[in-house]
Write a protein that holds these residues in place. Structure first.
Motif, PDB file in Angstrom:
ATOM      1  N   SER A 118       0.842  -1.192   0.000  1.00  0.00           N
ATOM      2  CA  SER A 118       0.000   0.000   0.000  1.00  0.00           C
ATOM      3  C   SER A 118       0.883   1.250   0.000  1.00  0.00           C
ATOM      4  O   SER A 118       1.879   1.310   0.704  1.00  0.00           O
ATOM      5  CB  SER A 118      -0.884  -0.049   1.250  1.00  0.00           C
ATOM      6  OG  SER A 118      -1.710   1.065   1.275  1.00  0.00           O
ATOM      7  N   GLY A 119       0.544   2.212  -0.827  1.00  0.00           N
ATOM      8  CA  GLY A 119       1.315   3.449  -0.910  1.00  0.00           C
ATOM      9  C   GLY A 119       2.513   3.355  -1.848  1.00  0.00           C
ATOM     10  O   GLY A 119       3.282   4.308  -1.979  1.00  0.00           O
ATOM     11  N   ALA A 120       2.681   2.210  -2.541  1.00  0.00           N
ATOM     12  CA  ALA A 120       3.859   2.009  -3.401  1.00  0.00           C
ATOM     13  C   ALA A 120       3.800   2.837  -4.682  1.00  0.00           C
ATOM     14  O   ALA A 120       4.837   3.098  -5.301  1.00  0.00           O
ATOM     15  CB  ALA A 120       3.979   0.525  -3.755  1.00  0.00           C
ATOM     16  N   GLY A 121       2.581   3.220  -5.102  1.00  0.00           N
ATOM     17  CA  GLY A 121       2.447   3.992  -6.337  1.00  0.00           C
ATOM     18  C   GLY A 121       1.640   3.288  -7.419  1.00  0.00           C
ATOM     19  O   GLY A 121       1.579   3.748  -8.559  1.00  0.00           O
ATOM     20  N   LYS A 122       0.987   2.191  -7.079  1.00  0.00           N
ATOM     21  CA  LYS A 122       0.245   1.391  -8.065  1.00  0.00           C
ATOM     22  C   LYS A 122      -0.898   2.175  -8.704  1.00  0.00           C
ATOM     23  O   LYS A 122      -1.030   2.212  -9.924  1.00  0.00           O
ATOM     24  CB  LYS A 122      -0.326   0.120  -7.396  1.00  0.00           C
ATOM     25  CG  LYS A 122       0.706  -0.740  -6.692  1.00  0.00           C
ATOM     26  CD  LYS A 122       0.080  -1.994  -6.103  1.00  0.00           C
ATOM     27  CE  LYS A 122      -0.923  -1.752  -4.993  1.00  0.00           C
ATOM     28  NZ  LYS A 122      -0.331  -1.118  -3.783  1.00  0.00           N
ATOM     29  N   SER A 123      -1.726   2.790  -7.851  1.00  0.00           N
ATOM     30  CA  SER A 123      -2.876   3.527  -8.391  1.00  0.00           C
ATOM     31  C   SER A 123      -2.410   4.717  -9.206  1.00  0.00           C
ATOM     32  O   SER A 123      -2.980   5.031 -10.254  1.00  0.00           O
ATOM     33  CB  SER A 123      -3.788   4.028  -7.273  1.00  0.00           C
ATOM     34  OG  SER A 123      -4.192   2.946  -6.494  1.00  0.00           O
ATOM     35  N   THR A 124      -1.370   5.363  -8.726  1.00  0.00           N
ATOM     36  CA  THR A 124      -0.814   6.505  -9.466  1.00  0.00           C
ATOM     37  C   THR A 124      -0.405   6.071 -10.874  1.00  0.00           C
ATOM     38  O   THR A 124      -0.731   6.744 -11.856  1.00  0.00           O
ATOM     39  CB  THR A 124       0.402   7.081  -8.710  1.00  0.00           C
ATOM     40  OG1 THR A 124      -0.033   7.478  -7.409  1.00  0.00           O
ATOM     41  CG2 THR A 124       0.998   8.272  -9.435  1.00  0.00           C
ATOM     42  N   LEU A 125       0.254   4.927 -10.972  1.00  0.00           N
ATOM     43  CA  LEU A 125       0.682   4.425 -12.282  1.00  0.00           C
ATOM     44  C   LEU A 125      -0.525   4.127 -13.173  1.00  0.00           C
ATOM     45  O   LEU A 125      -0.562   4.507 -14.349  1.00  0.00           O
ATOM     46  CB  LEU A 125       1.552   3.166 -12.088  1.00  0.00           C
ATOM     47  CG  LEU A 125       2.124   2.525 -13.348  1.00  0.00           C
ATOM     48  CD1 LEU A 125       2.934   3.529 -14.158  1.00  0.00           C
ATOM     49  CD2 LEU A 125       2.993   1.311 -12.986  1.00  0.00           C
TER      50      LEU A 125
HETATM   51  P1  ADP Z   1      -0.912   2.452  -4.008  1.00  0.00           P
HETATM   52  O1  ADP Z   1      -1.962   2.474  -5.069  1.00  0.00           O
HETATM   53  O2  ADP Z   1       0.242   1.559  -4.327  1.00  0.00           O
HETATM   54  O3  ADP Z   1      -1.474   2.155  -2.651  1.00  0.00           O
HETATM   55  P2  ADP Z   1      -0.767   5.310  -4.513  1.00  0.00           P
HETATM   56  O4  ADP Z   1      -0.384   5.388  -5.925  1.00  0.00           O
HETATM   57  O5  ADP Z   1      -2.207   5.533  -4.164  1.00  0.00           O
HETATM   58  O6  ADP Z   1      -0.273   3.920  -3.912  1.00  0.00           O
HETATM   59  O7  ADP Z   1       0.079   6.374  -3.674  1.00  0.00           O
HETATM   60  C1  ADP Z   1       1.488   6.477  -3.757  1.00  0.00           C
HETATM   61  C2  ADP Z   1       1.968   7.561  -2.812  1.00  0.00           C
HETATM   62  O8  ADP Z   1       1.481   8.830  -3.229  1.00  0.00           O
HETATM   63  C3  ADP Z   1       1.481   7.400  -1.377  1.00  0.00           C
HETATM   64  O9  ADP Z   1       2.503   7.805  -0.519  1.00  0.00           O
HETATM   65  C4  ADP Z   1       0.299   8.321  -1.288  1.00  0.00           C
HETATM   66  O10 ADP Z   1       0.106   8.774   0.032  1.00  0.00           O
HETATM   67  C5  ADP Z   1       0.718   9.443  -2.219  1.00  0.00           C
HETATM   68  N1  ADP Z   1      -0.448  10.098  -2.841  1.00  0.00           N
HETATM   69  C6  ADP Z   1      -1.340   9.508  -3.662  1.00  0.00           C
HETATM   70  N2  ADP Z   1      -2.257  10.400  -4.093  1.00  0.00           N
HETATM   71  C7  ADP Z   1      -1.938  11.585  -3.513  1.00  0.00           C
HETATM   72  C8  ADP Z   1      -2.502  12.905  -3.558  1.00  0.00           C
HETATM   73  N3  ADP Z   1      -3.582  13.180  -4.292  1.00  0.00           N
HETATM   74  N4  ADP Z   1      -1.902  13.865  -2.821  1.00  0.00           N
HETATM   75  C9  ADP Z   1      -0.814  13.602  -2.081  1.00  0.00           C
HETATM   76  N5  ADP Z   1      -0.221  12.395  -2.019  1.00  0.00           N
HETATM   77  C10 ADP Z   1      -0.771  11.394  -2.705  1.00  0.00           C
END
Ligand code: ADP
Length: 234
Positions: free
Chosen positions: A47-54
């Motif tokens: 969790s928090g690795a960046g998966k959703s962001t990617l």
């Molecule tokens: P995962 O999907 O692997 O759980 P995310 O891609 O959601 O991880 O998040 C990666 C990192 O970016 C985390 O540290 C999260 O807290 C941070 N993050 C995600 N979205 C935001 C946002 N809108 N504003 C600030 N930080 C964010």
């Protein structure tokens, strides 16, 4: 790109930084990707690795801080106002909580993206029914979401993701709200969609399916697994 090779996703040195007050979070820290069609790819990691962001960057739901990304031949860095058009036509989205419209029937939900593309629901109906048959719900076309099981709702969502004939499907925890047997059936369906053997008029169309999951079993069904850790591909 090598001759004869067609990557549906190509990313180079992708960085996404968030700013929270004074603090900076590097959600993605230099990611390179090359994903061809005909594959079911899972993205895993803590969790928090960046998966959703990617996943959001691939779907043009978000833009990188730096680096480049090409999806289905389109350089997402040049999209600007065309981003919503890109999302409607080039990618299909599947969510953990299905995101169906509760007041609409199954076929109307499937046809909805066509309606948003200024086609009439009626004109889109034959294709919507076709897709519902393809996902095993030919006998549920007039049911509302509340009259369907979780697995059936996810099948409706998969049919909806296919109606605009995108080359790429993006799924965010598609089995996260399903029991394991139902989840397995949904994963098999996603795999068939990727490999082009889901058996309808669109059969033979190989797609790229990219799924974010924290379910190890789900990842094992995929053809390829990408592990993300601290914003990097491990
Ligand atoms: P995962 O999907 O692997 O759980 P995310 O891609 O959601 O991880 O998040 C990666 C990192 O970016 C985390 O540290 C999260 O807290 C941070 N993050 C995600 N979205 C935001 C946002 N809108 N504003 C600030 N930080 C964010």
């Amino acid at each position: 790109m090598a001759v004869g090779e067609h990557n549906l996703v190509e990313a180079v040195d992708l960085v996404r930084e968030y700013r929270l007050g004074q603090e900076r979070v590097r959600a993605l820290d230099g990611v390179d990707l090359a994903l061809p069609g005909g594959q079911f790819v899972s993205i895993v990691g803590p969790s928090g690795a960046g998966k959703s962001t990617l996943l959001h960057l691939i779907g043009a739901l978000d833009a990188p801080t730096s680096g480049s990304i090409r999806v289905d031949g389109v350089d997402l860095g040049t999209l600007d106002d065309a981003a919503s058009e890109f999302r409607r036509h080039r990618v299909g989205f599947i969510f953990q909580f299905f995101n169906l419209v509760p007041t609409m029937s199954a076929w109307e939900n499937v046809a909805l993206p066509a309606l948003l593309d200024s086609k009439s629901l009626r004109r889109a109906k034959p294709r919507a029914v076709d897709l519902l048959e393809q996902v095993g719900l030919g006998d549920r076309i007039d049911h509302r979401p509340s009259e369907l099981s979780g697995g059936q709702m996810q099948r409706v969502a998969i049919a909806r993701s296919l109606i605009m004939e995108p080359a790429i499907l993006l799924a965010d925890e598609p089995t996260g709200n399903l029991d394991s047997t139902t989840g397995d059936a949904v994963l098999q369906l996603l795999s068939q969609v990727a490999h082009g053997d889901s058996g309808d008029s669109g059969a033979g169309t190989r797609r790229l399916v990219v799924m974010v999951t924290h379910d190890e079993h789900a990842a094992a069904i995929a053809d390829t697994t990408i592990t993300v850790r601290d914003g990097k591909i491990a």
